[in-house]
Design an enzyme around this catalytic site. Structure first.
Site, mmCIF file in Angstrom:
data_model
loop_
_atom_site.group_PDB
_atom_site.id
_atom_site.type_symbol
_atom_site.label_atom_id
_atom_site.label_comp_id
_atom_site.label_asym_id
_atom_site.label_seq_id
_atom_site.Cartn_x
_atom_site.Cartn_y
_atom_site.Cartn_z
ATOM 1 N N GLU A 99 13.060 0.967 17.112
ATOM 2 C CA GLU A 99 14.499 1.094 17.309
ATOM 3 C C GLU A 99 14.889 1.187 18.787
ATOM 4 O OE1 GLU A 99 17.170 1.018 15.230
ATOM 5 O OE2 GLU A 99 15.861 0.442 13.572
ATOM 6 N N CYS A 145 6.984 0.363 5.495
ATOM 7 C CA CYS A 145 8.275 0.558 6.148
ATOM 8 C C CYS A 145 8.640 -0.793 6.733
ATOM 9 C CB CYS A 145 8.192 1.623 7.239
ATOM 10 S SG CYS A 145 9.681 1.738 8.278
#
Length: 283
Positions: free
Chosen positions: A153, A185
């Site tokens: 991120e 994920c």
């Protein structure tokens, strides 16, 4: 007037781009409506009831915007909320956990499977549950990777910090003689070069994105979900975030292509369950 009904895709952040890219590849005529819950990323440390509420809010928003099919492009949300979402909403909803578990069982030769995932996903154990349903004698070893999502991120997924984290998380799994690892994920496929350097070439890596979208595609092919009318012209994909749009564009552009992220809109979902008359009691 022909109405366009997009495919809704959501994740805590840019991880769901791995699923969105598969939609572009397998269903190039379809339009996606993407929601990134960047105000609450990472999901891993958060309590289950909060994460379930986030999932209900996001799905409510996507359906209010016309989504005809929802792809839960987040393993944590799929683990904790998928069954509840499917029970509550009439729109078809597909998660990423079962496709990943099913593919891992099909490719593993020794039945020893590792799962890399967030803390919340590992606690829930949904991958292991599905694997045991398919292959009761399998051995499943979960490894929480709390640093991986923040690294992706913030755009630091190929640097020295990522390499250090990869060695830390994967060394215990390698000691278990696994032959297959589920990238549990949707952020983690962006770390695949780092992960591959750590584990070598022999261990299979399973990215659930391909099989997840294949399940959505099957719903369209069977007529359960209507295909997009080609008379609508070229698909116009839409992207929404709950956090900072500029940060999302900066990190996301190299991952999915900046031309798609020219008009990212920020929305607040607080109170949407009441506004859309979704009286959901979430335990």
């Amino acid at each position: 007037m022909i109405r366009c009904q997009p495919i809704g895709v959501f994740d805590s952040g840019v991880g769901g781009f791995t699923v969105a890219r598969e939609v572009f590849r397998q269903l190039p005529g379809e339009e996606i409506l993407y929601f990134a819950d960047t105000a609450h990323v990472p999901y891993g440390p958060r309590p289950a009831d909060e994460l379930v509420r986030f999932a209900f809010e996001i799905v409510t928003f996507l359906i209010s915007e016309g989504a005809k099919l929802i792809l839960v492009a987040c393993n944590t949300s799929s683990s904790l909320a998928l069954d509840l979402l499917q029970e509550h909403f009439s729109v078809p909803i597909v998660g990423v956990v079962n496709p990943g578990a099913e593919e891992a069982v099909s490719v593993s030769k020794n039945g020893r499977i590792g799962v890399l995932a967030t803390e919340a996903t590992i606690r829930k154990g949904a991958h292991a549950q599905r694997i045991f349903e398919l292959k009761g004698r399998a051995k499943v070893f979960g490894q929480a990777c709390p640093r991986f999502v923040p690294l992706v991120e913030t755009g630091r997924y190929l640097g020295s910090e990522a390499r250090q984290a990869s060695r830390e998380y994967l060394t215990p799994l390698l000691e278990k003689n696994i032959d297959t690892i589920i990238l549990g994920c949707t952020h983690y496929p962006f770390l695949e070069p780092i992960i591959r350097d750590t584990i070598g070439k022999e261990i299979a890596l399973v990215d659930p994105a391909c099989q997840t979208v294949a399940q959505g595609k099957e719903l369209i092919e069977k007529g359960i979900v209507s295909p997009r009318d080609p008379r609508l012209g070229k698909p116009r994909h839409r992207f929404y975030v709950s956090g900072d749009p500029q940060a999302f564009v900066r990190v996301g552009s190299p991952l999915i292509g900046g031309r798609l992220l020219t008009d990212v809109q920020q929305v607040c979902l607080d109170g949407i369950l009441d506004r859309e008359n979704q009286k959901v009691v979430i335990a």
